[in-house]
Design an enzyme around this catalytic site. Structure first.
Site, PDB file in Angstrom:
ATOM      1  N   LYS A   1      -3.827  11.157  -0.281  1.00  0.00           N
ATOM      2  CA  LYS A   1      -2.735  11.670   0.542  1.00  0.00           C
ATOM      3  C   LYS A   1      -1.776  12.534  -0.267  1.00  0.00           C
ATOM      4  O   LYS A   1      -1.475  13.664   0.115  1.00  0.00           O
ATOM      5  CB  LYS A   1      -1.981  10.510   1.195  1.00  0.00           C
ATOM      6  CG  LYS A   1      -2.877   9.476   1.852  1.00  0.00           C
ATOM      7  CD  LYS A   1      -3.807  10.056   2.920  1.00  0.00           C
ATOM      8  CE  LYS A   1      -4.667   8.972   3.541  1.00  0.00           C
ATOM      9  NZ  LYS A   1      -5.592   9.502   4.565  1.00  0.00           N
TER      10      LYS A   1
ATOM     11  N   ASP B   1       0.866  -1.184   0.000  1.00  0.00           N
ATOM     12  CA  ASP B   1       0.000   0.000   0.000  1.00  0.00           C
ATOM     13  C   ASP B   1       0.901   1.232   0.000  1.00  0.00           C
ATOM     14  O   ASP B   1       1.513   1.569   1.009  1.00  0.00           O
ATOM     15  CB  ASP B   1      -0.896  -0.033   1.240  1.00  0.00           C
ATOM     16  CG  ASP B   1      -1.921   1.088   1.267  1.00  0.00           C
ATOM     17  OD1 ASP B   1      -1.640   2.153   0.689  1.00  0.00           O
ATOM     18  OD2 ASP B   1      -2.990   0.903   1.884  1.00  0.00           O
TER      19      ASP B   1
END
Length: 471
Positions: A272, A230
């Site tokens: 993000k 991830d």
């Protein structure tokens, strides 16, 4: 007869975790500089608001993208109609190139191997569905993102077995920790289907080293299992060492087009790196054609809107913009990270050395009343209710050592972070003062008791001497 399914009524979602409970308390009493200056400051949300001005400037300069026009003509109807769940080719191409740019163009991504999902949450769950059956397991290094208990387990029935990492080596992954977790799963009669890591780590804020990545690749190769990396924080690495993707390690080891190559899968998101969690843009990248085909079919349950894809395809295709954005955003993250570390240091609190992410892994073990998770929860409640800061306790991240907390720094104004640091400093000083006063009271009480005992002893001695004289 039950009227609802077991899934609807079970408690395996993880919503009762202190990670989510802190959010609930914040929502009841959110800080606002004017309307609620004593409210709770949200430091439990890994969200970046540091570079909105760059995004807004681009939107102002590119009205076609934000107005859904092409060459001055509206394409609203075209975007509003049904779109193939494979995604817009222009967006997949732009996203693949953006991912390459973040990785220093050391790796390439084939847009045909990208599967679009409604955020990284959907991407991780989809991969869990593709790789494992209910009752099979993934190994995850601790501490790990609390949401994984929901993302990987809740609907899939997959289990998580922790890879126990410790503060003694900065919570780095070791060969012995990997093997211990694998053997623990076997003892629990769980078939291990893969390892999932976050790189950079959430909640540690550290990028995985080449040594760790090589260790992981060797481990999954030996065990004949999968690796999910991830990498949603890959663009947030703001200081050395630089970010290394697992794809880069595979290429260095000449593993392209091997069985291992097909068992390594990436998760990515624009939540993000680009600060757009509300846009719900995530992706799976896999070299396994079966995984890509299955995940693409599953993506119909969580599509990215055509309007979002069109807007972002134009933004990400603007190489001048993306280059400037990535650099400037990392500069701002480094500055804000330093501000948090400095503020905590002034309060007598240290952090794990980190170089990425939107948070720090903060060491508050010295503030615990005992070395226990009960004491950690006691401290957490004081920080939430008395100090007015929502932070995430290490136990919610499955940390094996009580006293660590994840503290986010990029989702607020500098002035708000300053206030948060002042609050925590006041709390530490107050706690130290109370401890000192308690110690002083105990000391005075002991001195008084000693004097009292001495007086009794002198009295007894005097009385005994007088009695002897009388005889």
């Amino acid at each position: 007869m039950k009227l609802l399914s077991r899934k609807a009524t079970c408690n395996s979602h993880g919503q009762d975790s202190s990670y989510f409970l802190g959010w609930q308390e914040y929502e009841k009493n959110p800080y606002d500089e004017v309307r609620n200056p004593t409210g709770i400051i949200q430091m439990g949300l890994a969200e970046s608001q540091l570079s909105f001005d760059l995004l807004e400037s681009w939107l102002a300069e590119n009205p076609d993208a934000s107005g859904f026009t092409r060459n001055g003509e509206s394409i609203f109807r075209e975007l509003a109609l049904f779109q193939d769940y494979h995604g817009l080719p222009a967006f997949k191409k732009a996203l693949a190139e953006f991912m390459e740019e973040i990785r220093g163009n050391k790796v390439t991504f084939d847009p045909r191997n990208l599967v679009l999902t409604a955020g990284a949450t959907s991407a991780n769950e989809t991969l869990a569905f593709c790789i494992a059956e209910p009752g099979e397991a993934f190994l995850l290094p601790t501490p790990y993102y609390p949401g994984f208990d929901r993302d990987l387990k809740w609907r899939t029935g997959v289990e998580i077995v922790p890879i126990q990492c410790t503060g003694s080596n900065g919570f780095r992954i070791t060969e012995s920790a990997l093997e211990d977790a694998y053997q623990l799963a076997r003892k629990q009669n769980l078939r291990v289907k893969g390892v999932l890591v976050t790189n950079p780590s959430n909640p540690l804020g550290t990028a995985l080293s080449r040594q760790e990545l090589n260790l992981l690749v060797s481990f999954i190769s030996a065990k004949n299992i999968h690796l999910i990396s991830d990498e949603i924080y890959s663009g947030t690495v703001f200081s050395s060492p630089s970010f290394v993707s697992v794809m880069e390690v595979l290429l260095e080891r000449n593993l392209a087009n091997t069985q291992v190559w097909n068992r390594v899968h990436l998760v990515y998101s624009l939540s993000k790196d680009l600060g757009l969690p509300g846009f719900r843009v995530g992706a799976i990248y896999s070299n396994d054609n079966t995984v890509v085909a299955a995940a693409t079919k599953m993506s119909s349950f969580g599509l990215v809107s055509s309007q979002t894809q069109y807007l972002l395809s134009a933004m990400l295709a603007d190489k001048k913009f993306t280059k400037h954005y990535i650099f400037e955003n990392q500069v701002r993250l480094q500055k804000r990270h330093a501000m948090l570390v400095r503020g905590l240091k002034n309060a007598g609190i240290s952090c794990l050395d980190s170089n990425a992410g939107l948070f720090c892994w903060v060491d508050m073990r010295h503030l615990l009343t005992s070395k226990s998770f009960d004491a950690e929860m006691e401290l957490w409640k004081k920080i939430v209710y008395q100090v007015g800061l929502n932070i995430s306790p290490g136990s919610s991240c499955h940390c094996a050592e009580p006293g660590w907390f994840r503290v986010c720094f990029a989702n607020m104004l500098e002035e708000t972070l300053d206030l948060a640091m002042q609050r925590i400093k006041d709390f530490v000083v107050s706690t130290a003062t109370k401890s000192s006063n308690t110690g002083r009271s105990h000391h005075l009480s002991s001195k008084y008791s000693a004097r009292k005992s001495l007086s009794k002893w002198v009295f007894r001695l005097s009385f005994h001497h007088d009695s002897e004289n009388e005889r």
